[in-house]
Design a protein around this motif. Structure first.
Motif, PDB file in Angstrom:
ATOM      1  N   ALA A 231       0.843  -1.194   0.000  1.00  0.00           N
ATOM      2  CA  ALA A 231       0.000   0.000   0.000  1.00  0.00           C
ATOM      3  C   ALA A 231       0.878   1.244   0.000  1.00  0.00           C
ATOM      4  O   ALA A 231       0.611   2.208  -0.727  1.00  0.00           O
ATOM      5  CB  ALA A 231      -0.920  -0.009   1.214  1.00  0.00           C
ATOM      6  N   HIS A 232       1.951   1.209   0.804  1.00  0.00           N
ATOM      7  CA  HIS A 232       2.885   2.318   0.846  1.00  0.00           C
ATOM      8  C   HIS A 232       3.510   2.560  -0.518  1.00  0.00           C
ATOM      9  O   HIS A 232       3.548   3.675  -1.005  1.00  0.00           O
ATOM     10  CB  HIS A 232       3.957   2.011   1.898  1.00  0.00           C
ATOM     11  CG  HIS A 232       5.053   3.012   1.945  1.00  0.00           C
ATOM     12  ND1 HIS A 232       6.370   2.679   2.145  1.00  0.00           N
ATOM     13  CD2 HIS A 232       5.040   4.362   1.807  1.00  0.00           C
ATOM     14  CE1 HIS A 232       7.087   3.770   2.129  1.00  0.00           C
ATOM     15  NE2 HIS A 232       6.332   4.813   1.922  1.00  0.00           N
ATOM     16  N   LYS A 233       3.959   1.476  -1.153  1.00  0.00           N
ATOM     17  CA  LYS A 233       4.685   1.598  -2.405  1.00  0.00           C
ATOM     18  C   LYS A 233       3.772   2.047  -3.551  1.00  0.00           C
ATOM     19  O   LYS A 233       4.147   2.924  -4.323  1.00  0.00           O
ATOM     20  CB  LYS A 233       5.339   0.249  -2.758  1.00  0.00           C
ATOM     21  CG  LYS A 233       6.323   0.330  -3.909  1.00  0.00           C
ATOM     22  CD  LYS A 233       7.099  -0.980  -4.024  1.00  0.00           C
ATOM     23  CE  LYS A 233       7.845  -1.080  -5.332  1.00  0.00           C
ATOM     24  NZ  LYS A 233       8.883  -0.056  -5.512  1.00  0.00           N
ATOM     25  N   PHE A 234       2.578   1.455  -3.633  1.00  0.00           N
ATOM     26  CA  PHE A 234       1.734   1.688  -4.807  1.00  0.00           C
ATOM     27  C   PHE A 234       0.670   2.753  -4.593  1.00  0.00           C
ATOM     28  O   PHE A 234       0.295   3.429  -5.539  1.00  0.00           O
ATOM     29  CB  PHE A 234       1.094   0.368  -5.255  1.00  0.00           C
ATOM     30  CG  PHE A 234       2.093  -0.615  -5.780  1.00  0.00           C
ATOM     31  CD1 PHE A 234       2.699  -0.403  -7.018  1.00  0.00           C
ATOM     32  CD2 PHE A 234       2.446  -1.727  -5.039  1.00  0.00           C
ATOM     33  CE1 PHE A 234       3.638  -1.296  -7.501  1.00  0.00           C
ATOM     34  CE2 PHE A 234       3.391  -2.633  -5.518  1.00  0.00           C
ATOM     35  CZ  PHE A 234       3.986  -2.414  -6.746  1.00  0.00           C
ATOM     36  N   VAL A 235       0.168   2.895  -3.368  1.00  0.00           N
ATOM     37  CA  VAL A 235      -0.882   3.894  -3.119  1.00  0.00           C
ATOM     38  C   VAL A 235      -0.258   5.217  -2.695  1.00  0.00           C
ATOM     39  O   VAL A 235      -0.488   6.253  -3.320  1.00  0.00           O
ATOM     40  CB  VAL A 235      -1.891   3.391  -2.060  1.00  0.00           C
ATOM     41  CG1 VAL A 235      -2.939   4.455  -1.763  1.00  0.00           C
ATOM     42  CG2 VAL A 235      -2.561   2.104  -2.541  1.00  0.00           C
ATOM     43  N   MET A 236       0.558   5.174  -1.636  1.00  0.00           N
ATOM     44  CA  MET A 236       1.107   6.421  -1.091  1.00  0.00           C
ATOM     45  C   MET A 236       2.137   7.032  -2.017  1.00  0.00           C
ATOM     46  O   MET A 236       2.324   8.247  -2.018  1.00  0.00           O
ATOM     47  CB  MET A 236       1.700   6.162   0.302  1.00  0.00           C
ATOM     48  CG  MET A 236       0.602   5.865   1.314  1.00  0.00           C
ATOM     49  SD  MET A 236       1.225   5.117   2.806  1.00  0.00           S
ATOM     50  CE  MET A 236       1.543   6.558   3.790  1.00  0.00           C
ATOM     51  N   HIS A 237       2.843   6.186  -2.786  1.00  0.00           N
ATOM     52  CA  HIS A 237       3.792   6.730  -3.758  1.00  0.00           C
ATOM     53  C   HIS A 237       3.132   6.924  -5.108  1.00  0.00           C
ATOM     54  O   HIS A 237       3.787   7.285  -6.074  1.00  0.00           O
ATOM     55  CB  HIS A 237       5.015   5.807  -3.870  1.00  0.00           C
ATOM     56  CG  HIS A 237       5.952   5.969  -2.713  1.00  0.00           C
ATOM     57  ND1 HIS A 237       7.315   5.833  -2.826  1.00  0.00           N
ATOM     58  CD2 HIS A 237       5.713   6.274  -1.421  1.00  0.00           C
ATOM     59  CE1 HIS A 237       7.861   6.030  -1.643  1.00  0.00           C
ATOM     60  NE2 HIS A 237       6.915   6.295  -0.767  1.00  0.00           N
ATOM     61  N   GLY A 238       1.839   6.660  -5.185  1.00  0.00           N
ATOM     62  CA  GLY A 238       1.078   6.874  -6.398  1.00  0.00           C
ATOM     63  C   GLY A 238       0.228   8.121  -6.273  1.00  0.00           C
ATOM     64  O   GLY A 238       0.756   9.224  -6.190  1.00  0.00           O
ATOM     65  N   PHE A 239      -1.093   7.902  -6.156  1.00  0.00           N
ATOM     66  CA  PHE A 239      -2.002   9.051  -6.190  1.00  0.00           C
ATOM     67  C   PHE A 239      -2.060   9.806  -4.868  1.00  0.00           C
ATOM     68  O   PHE A 239      -2.620  10.889  -4.818  1.00  0.00           O
ATOM     69  CB  PHE A 239      -3.394   8.614  -6.649  1.00  0.00           C
ATOM     70  CG  PHE A 239      -4.147   7.751  -5.676  1.00  0.00           C
ATOM     71  CD1 PHE A 239      -5.047   8.337  -4.787  1.00  0.00           C
ATOM     72  CD2 PHE A 239      -3.970   6.372  -5.672  1.00  0.00           C
ATOM     73  CE1 PHE A 239      -5.750   7.542  -3.894  1.00  0.00           C
ATOM     74  CE2 PHE A 239      -4.667   5.567  -4.780  1.00  0.00           C
ATOM     75  CZ  PHE A 239      -5.551   6.160  -3.893  1.00  0.00           C
TER      76      PHE A 239
END
Ligand SMILES: [Zn+2]
Length: 53
Positions: free
Chosen positions: A22-30
Motif C-alpha cells: 500500500a505504501h509503495k503503490f498507493v502512497m507513492h502513487g495518487f
C-alpha cells in the motif's frame, strides 16, 4: 497451539506485506502529494503524512 502461533505469525507477515505494498503503490502513487514530506527532512514536528493516523 502451534497452529495458532503460525496463524498469528502469518497474519502479521501478510499485514506487513500489505502495508508495504500500500505504501509503495498507493502512497507513492495518487497519494504522493500527501506523503511526499514523509520522505523529506523538513523542520517542524507535524507532517501532512500524519493524516494517515
Ligand atoms: Zn513512502
Amino acid at each position: 497451539m502451534i497452529q495458532n502461533i503460525l496463524i498469528v505469525l502469518a497474519t502479521f507477515i501478510i499485514m506487513e506485506l500489505v502495508a508495504w505494498l500500500a505504501h509503495k503503490f498507493v502512497m507513492h502513487g495518487f497519494l504522493w502529494y500527501l506523503h511526499k514530506d514523509h520522505h523529506q527532512k523538513e523542520p517542524g514536528f507535524f507532517e501532512k503524512n500524519d493524516a494517515f493516523f
